[in-house]
Motif scaffolding. Structure first.
Motif, PDB file in Angstrom:
ATOM      1  N   ALA A 227      40.750  71.442  42.423  1.00  0.00           N
ATOM      2  CA  ALA A 227      40.699  70.319  41.483  1.00  0.00           C
ATOM      3  C   ALA A 227      39.673  69.285  41.938  1.00  0.00           C
ATOM      4  O   ALA A 227      38.865  68.788  41.141  1.00  0.00           O
ATOM      5  CB  ALA A 227      42.084  69.686  41.352  1.00  0.00           C
ATOM      6  N   TRP A 228      39.702  68.959  43.221  1.00  0.00           N
ATOM      7  CA  TRP A 228      38.689  68.037  43.756  1.00  0.00           C
ATOM      8  C   TRP A 228      37.287  68.620  43.570  1.00  0.00           C
ATOM      9  O   TRP A 228      36.339  67.890  43.246  1.00  0.00           O
ATOM     10  CB  TRP A 228      38.944  67.794  45.237  1.00  0.00           C
ATOM     11  CG  TRP A 228      39.957  66.746  45.574  1.00  0.00           C
ATOM     12  CD1 TRP A 228      41.237  66.939  45.986  1.00  0.00           C
ATOM     13  CD2 TRP A 228      39.768  65.326  45.557  1.00  0.00           C
ATOM     14  NE1 TRP A 228      41.858  65.747  46.236  1.00  0.00           N
ATOM     15  CE2 TRP A 228      40.979  64.733  45.985  1.00  0.00           C
ATOM     16  CE3 TRP A 228      38.701  64.505  45.230  1.00  0.00           C
ATOM     17  CZ2 TRP A 228      41.152  63.356  46.075  1.00  0.00           C
ATOM     18  CZ3 TRP A 228      38.858  63.124  45.329  1.00  0.00           C
ATOM     19  CH2 TRP A 228      40.074  62.563  45.744  1.00  0.00           C
ATOM     20  N   TRP A 229      37.147  69.923  43.817  1.00  0.00           N
ATOM     21  CA  TRP A 229      35.831  70.554  43.674  1.00  0.00           C
ATOM     22  C   TRP A 229      35.334  70.445  42.235  1.00  0.00           C
ATOM     23  O   TRP A 229      34.158  70.144  41.991  1.00  0.00           O
ATOM     24  CB  TRP A 229      35.918  72.025  44.105  1.00  0.00           C
ATOM     25  CG  TRP A 229      34.583  72.724  44.104  1.00  0.00           C
ATOM     26  CD1 TRP A 229      33.700  72.819  45.140  1.00  0.00           C
ATOM     27  CD2 TRP A 229      33.978  73.416  43.014  1.00  0.00           C
ATOM     28  NE1 TRP A 229      32.576  73.524  44.763  1.00  0.00           N
ATOM     29  CE2 TRP A 229      32.730  73.908  43.453  1.00  0.00           C
ATOM     30  CE3 TRP A 229      34.369  73.682  41.693  1.00  0.00           C
ATOM     31  CZ2 TRP A 229      31.867  74.636  42.634  1.00  0.00           C
ATOM     32  CZ3 TRP A 229      33.511  74.395  40.870  1.00  0.00           C
ATOM     33  CH2 TRP A 229      32.285  74.872  41.339  1.00  0.00           C
ATOM     34  N   LEU A 230      36.208  70.662  41.270  1.00  0.00           N
ATOM     35  CA  LEU A 230      35.813  70.532  39.867  1.00  0.00           C
ATOM     36  C   LEU A 230      35.437  69.088  39.533  1.00  0.00           C
ATOM     37  O   LEU A 230      34.460  68.842  38.810  1.00  0.00           O
ATOM     38  CB  LEU A 230      36.956  70.987  38.953  1.00  0.00           C
ATOM     39  CG  LEU A 230      37.255  72.491  38.902  1.00  0.00           C
ATOM     40  CD1 LEU A 230      38.550  72.751  38.146  1.00  0.00           C
ATOM     41  CD2 LEU A 230      36.097  73.266  38.269  1.00  0.00           C
ATOM     42  N   GLU A 231      36.183  68.149  40.056  1.00  0.00           N
ATOM     43  CA  GLU A 231      35.917  66.736  39.767  1.00  0.00           C
ATOM     44  C   GLU A 231      34.639  66.251  40.434  1.00  0.00           C
ATOM     45  O   GLU A 231      33.858  65.513  39.839  1.00  0.00           O
ATOM     46  CB  GLU A 231      37.101  65.891  40.231  1.00  0.00           C
ATOM     47  CG  GLU A 231      36.986  64.423  39.844  1.00  0.00           C
ATOM     48  CD  GLU A 231      38.174  63.624  40.334  1.00  0.00           C
ATOM     49  OE1 GLU A 231      39.041  63.287  39.516  1.00  0.00           O
ATOM     50  OE2 GLU A 231      38.239  63.343  41.538  1.00  0.00           O
ATOM     51  N   HIS A 250      40.302  75.551  32.432  1.00  0.00           N
ATOM     52  CA  HIS A 250      41.112  74.397  32.820  1.00  0.00           C
ATOM     53  C   HIS A 250      40.226  73.315  33.444  1.00  0.00           C
ATOM     54  O   HIS A 250      39.180  73.603  34.028  1.00  0.00           O
ATOM     55  CB  HIS A 250      42.190  74.810  33.815  1.00  0.00           C
ATOM     56  CG  HIS A 250      43.099  75.884  33.304  1.00  0.00           C
ATOM     57  ND1 HIS A 250      43.838  75.742  32.147  1.00  0.00           N
ATOM     58  CD2 HIS A 250      43.396  77.124  33.793  1.00  0.00           C
ATOM     59  CE1 HIS A 250      44.548  76.834  31.946  1.00  0.00           C
ATOM     60  NE2 HIS A 250      44.300  77.695  32.920  1.00  0.00           N
ATOM     61  N   ASN A 251      40.676  72.083  33.353  1.00  0.00           N
ATOM     62  CA  ASN A 251      39.935  70.988  33.988  1.00  0.00           C
ATOM     63  C   ASN A 251      40.609  70.583  35.294  1.00  0.00           C
ATOM     64  O   ASN A 251      41.657  71.109  35.681  1.00  0.00           O
ATOM     65  CB  ASN A 251      39.801  69.794  33.039  1.00  0.00           C
ATOM     66  CG  ASN A 251      41.153  69.222  32.618  1.00  0.00           C
ATOM     67  OD1 ASN A 251      42.197  69.514  33.230  1.00  0.00           O
ATOM     68  ND2 ASN A 251      41.144  68.400  31.576  1.00  0.00           N
ATOM     69  N   ALA A 252      39.984  69.639  35.980  1.00  0.00           N
ATOM     70  CA  ALA A 252      40.509  69.212  37.280  1.00  0.00           C
ATOM     71  C   ALA A 252      41.932  68.694  37.153  1.00  0.00           C
ATOM     72  O   ALA A 252      42.790  68.968  38.009  1.00  0.00           O
ATOM     73  CB  ALA A 252      39.598  68.142  37.876  1.00  0.00           C
ATOM     74  N   GLN A 253      42.197  67.941  36.063  1.00  0.00           N
ATOM     75  CA  GLN A 253      43.527  67.360  35.918  1.00  0.00           C
ATOM     76  C   GLN A 253      44.608  68.432  35.809  1.00  0.00           C
ATOM     77  O   GLN A 253      45.721  68.273  36.331  1.00  0.00           O
ATOM     78  CB  GLN A 253      43.564  66.454  34.680  1.00  0.00           C
ATOM     79  CG  GLN A 253      44.730  65.486  34.672  1.00  0.00           C
ATOM     80  CD  GLN A 253      44.760  64.599  35.913  1.00  0.00           C
ATOM     81  OE1 GLN A 253      43.750  64.069  36.342  1.00  0.00           O
ATOM     82  NE2 GLN A 253      45.938  64.459  36.509  1.00  0.00           N
ATOM     83  N   LYS A 512      46.108  61.446  42.078  1.00  0.00           N
ATOM     84  CA  LYS A 512      45.014  61.906  41.222  1.00  0.00           C
ATOM     85  C   LYS A 512      45.442  62.088  39.770  1.00  0.00           C
ATOM     86  O   LYS A 512      44.684  62.634  38.955  1.00  0.00           O
ATOM     87  CB  LYS A 512      44.439  63.210  41.770  1.00  0.00           C
ATOM     88  CG  LYS A 512      43.768  63.061  43.116  1.00  0.00           C
ATOM     89  CD  LYS A 512      42.591  62.082  43.074  1.00  0.00           C
ATOM     90  CE  LYS A 512      41.444  62.637  42.270  1.00  0.00           C
ATOM     91  NZ  LYS A 512      40.299  61.688  42.216  1.00  0.00           N
ATOM     92  N   GLY A 513      46.632  61.646  39.417  1.00  0.00           N
ATOM     93  CA  GLY A 513      47.008  61.582  38.013  1.00  0.00           C
ATOM     94  C   GLY A 513      48.023  62.583  37.539  1.00  0.00           C
ATOM     95  O   GLY A 513      48.354  62.610  36.342  1.00  0.00           O
ATOM     96  N   ALA A 514      48.559  63.405  38.431  1.00  0.00           N
ATOM     97  CA  ALA A 514      49.585  64.355  38.013  1.00  0.00           C
ATOM     98  C   ALA A 514      50.826  63.602  37.541  1.00  0.00           C
ATOM     99  O   ALA A 514      51.217  62.589  38.122  1.00  0.00           O
ATOM    100  CB  ALA A 514      49.939  65.292  39.161  1.00  0.00           C
TER     101      ALA A 514
END
Length: 650
Positions: A227-231, A250-253, A512-514
């Motif tokens: 997720a961090w890598w995508l962001e 899918h996105n980072a979130q 991170k918003g989960a």
């Protein structure tokens, strides 16, 4: 459960395109290669699985690899006796990291050996007819485990060892193609870990074996890291070049949410694992292999064969567990006096195979900032006391010194077991009088009026004198009344995965918003860890019972709003010196922000003047170089080798 013993025979395999060989164990018969039929027998499957646990010892406890995970972070810099491998990792002008001195080769070679063995089992074990999905899931876990370590360290890495992606290879191949980061995660890591979570048992088949909860931890960590890598918040480059787009859409979130959900499931359904009541007990040598430790590279003092190392002497090399030597300064140079009227030097703290002491190499040192800032609260929080050695006590009778009393600072008397040298928790109100050079005590420690112990304050920590790392110190039961075998590598397991990390992964994902569950916000989760850290049953450096509960104060001191920097600070307090820090700073892209400068005094005895050191951390440093041995093994053009290497290291 039976006690897990490791028997290792490393053989050369046809997966020669990648460093190392297909590691296998089968009685004591070395083999030059393996055919699929080998893994179509119970003997072959069980032997291959055993080798997977054995391969951990070639990575964890291997001190040069350990160095790559810590030196150059806000936790650790190089020590007075550092060689090139340690100096370059600091990125402070003492040389450049290159494909030869990076020593991440220890990971590359051992991981790819194991990956090929795992693929052999996964492809062929079903033919046996008696191999359960749970056994095959162990191989899937380890294949994913190794690929996860590789992709964090090097970026995209090869999935094809010569026979096709994720296929067992038996033919020597001299070429290699790297996959992208998204391919490694979505083709290898996630599918294998999802299967492992589904098929592994809650309780391991052998002591220290893979379990459902362990697989959940690594799946959650992989989701979080990807997720961090995508962001990519700070635009750190990746290699091979790839768009930050997930092949599954899918996105980072989405991945942060998956990390939270999987981690909290692991907390709610822990199996036989859980948090211990006291932080001190987690790393106490006599309490090794406790319920908080979910994976470790095992060693034993009962047998050199099963230990993988001599029980009396080691030179330092895999599969020895010698990481604990690196942050151990040369306390054996401390001197006291046999006379109360004039200084007659005697060795008062001798090398001993106990957790507070052990074998000194002085290759790595904690930064002053780690001691003063990360562990600012040394009163309520037990983790400083449960991490470092700050008091060095007299043990001279065990070394044959007959004196019942010696004389120490201010020529005051000391008995065996008394404090000879102390690293103070804070700067004293009365300035310390430090000697020029080594002084009477021979190590440059200072004196305070009325104290019999020599002292060093936090600002006096240097590259040659610093609190030792208690966590990784040796533990033996065969010392008798003497010093034991302090020149041997540690016979303790090297801890790799802890149940406590599920709380940190879930908390980080929440930040991170989960979306969170009731009672499991980031602050709630971190406070479980902090409350435990406030509970004392033993004053480690005071060497005395201490029953005290500061959990309420610890929880009250937690900020109302938790951010990533606070999570990282808590992770450092919990896991200092265990090999997590470089991965944490790279994952969150906080390396330059948190570690670009640090303070420490110099490398000479008596130097207690802190210097501020600047590091040059460039974007390409977020990946380690592909090892030179891998490039040398490839029969391709120089241009192709250059293209294979991570940018910045050619």
């Amino acid at each position: 459960m039976k006690r897990f013993k490791i028997k290792t025979v490393i053989g050369a395999t046809a997966a020669a395109l990648l460093l190392g060989a297909c590691g296998d164990i089968l009685e004591e018969q070395p083999r030059s290669g393996f055919e699929p039929s080998f893994f179509q027998t119970e003997r072959g499957v069980y032997g291959g699985l055993t080798s997977m646990y054995a391969h951990l010892r070639y990575i964890y406890g291997q001190a040069y690899y350990y160095n790559t995970t810590l030196t150059g972070t806000d936790e650790v810099t190089y020590g007075q006796s550092a060689d090139e491998n340690f100096l370059v990792m600091d990125l402070s002008g003492r040389g450049a990291i290159n494909p030869t001195n990076s020593r991440a080769d220890a990971l590359w070679g051992a991981a790819y050996s194991n990956i090929n063995t795992a693929s052999g089992i996964i492809e062929n074990a079903a033919v046996v007819g008696t191999i359960s999905p749970a056994l095959i899931a162990e191989a899937r876990f380890f294949r994913a485990f190794d690929y996860f370590q590789l992709v964090q360290t090097f970026g995209g890495v090869p999935l094809d060892l010569g026979a096709g992606e994720l296929r067992f290879n038996t033919n020597p191949v001299r070429t290699s193609v790297r996959n992208t980061v998204p391919e490694v995660y979505t083709k290898a890591i996630f599918p294998d870990l999802l299967t492992a979570v589904n098929d592994l048992p809650a309780t391991s088949r052998v002591t220290g074996g893979a379990t459902k909860t362990l697989a959940r931890l690594y799946l959650a960590k992989a989701y979080l890291t990807y997720a961090w890598w995508l962001e990519n918040p700070n635009n750190i480059p990746t290699y091979p070049e790839a768009q930050r787009v997930d092949p599954d859409g899918h996105n980072a979130q989405w991945y942060f949410q998956q990390a939270y959900d999987v981690a909290t499931t692991g907390i709610d359904d822990p199996g036989p694992f859980g948090l211990l009541d006291y932080y001190y007990d987690v790393n106490l040598g006599s309490n090794d292999r406790n319920k908080e430790i979910m994976l470790y590279a095992d060693h034993t003092e009962t047998s050199e064969f099963y230990n993988g190392s001599s029980l009396t002497y080691a030179n330092g090399g895999a599969p020895d567990n010698f990481a604990g030597w690196m942050m151990t300064w040369n306390y054996t140079e401390i001197r006291s006096s046999s006379s109360s009227t004039s200084w007659n030097a005697v060795s008062s703290v001798q090398r001993e195979a106990v957790q507070h002491l052990g074998r000194p190499w002085t290759r790595m040192a904690p930064t002053i900032g780690a001691i003063k800032n990360t562990f600012a609260d040394k009163t309520n929080d037990s983790r400083y006391d449960g991490t470092f050695v700050t008091v060095y006590r007299g043990n001279w009778p065990k070394g044959g010194v007959a004196n019942s009393t010696l004389y120490n600072a201010n020529l005051l008397p000391v008995q065996p077991g008394d404090a000879i040298l102390t690293f103070l928790n804070d700067e004293p109100a009365t300035p310390i009088t430090y000697p020029t050079g080594g002084g009477q005590n021979n190590v440059g420690a200072g004196v305070l009026p009325g104290r019999a112990d020599f002292v060093v304050s936090p600002n006096g920590i240097s590259r040659i004198m610093y609190p030792g790392l208690w966590k990784l110190g040796p533990y033996r039961t065969d010392n008798g009344n003497g010093l034991g075998q302090p020149n041997a590598a540690s016979t303790r397991p090297f801890n790799i995965a802890k149940f406590s990390e599920l709380y940190f992964v879930a908390a980080e994902a929440a930040v991170k918003g989960a979306s969170t569950q009731a009672g499991k916000t980031a602050r709630d989760l971190i406070n479980v860890i902090r409350a435990r850290a406030g509970k004392w049953r033993w004053d480690n450096n005071g060497n005395v019972a201490k029953v005290q509960d500061n959990s309420a104060a610890m929880v009250a001191a937690t900020p109302a709003t938790i951010d990533i920097n606070y999570i990282l600070a808590e992770r450092s307090r919990e896991y200092f010196g265990e090999g997590y820090r470089w991965f944490d700073l790279v994952r969150t892209q906080k390396w330059n922000e948190l570690a670009s400068t640090y303070q420490i005094s110099g490398a000479a005895k008596g130097d207690h003047t802190p210097e501020t050191i600047t590091r040059t951390i460039q974007p390409h440093h977020y990946l380690r170089p592909i090892p030179q041995g891998q490039l040398d093994a490839m029969d391709v053009s120089l241009a192709e080798k250059r293209a294979y290497q991570n940018p910045g290291y050619n």
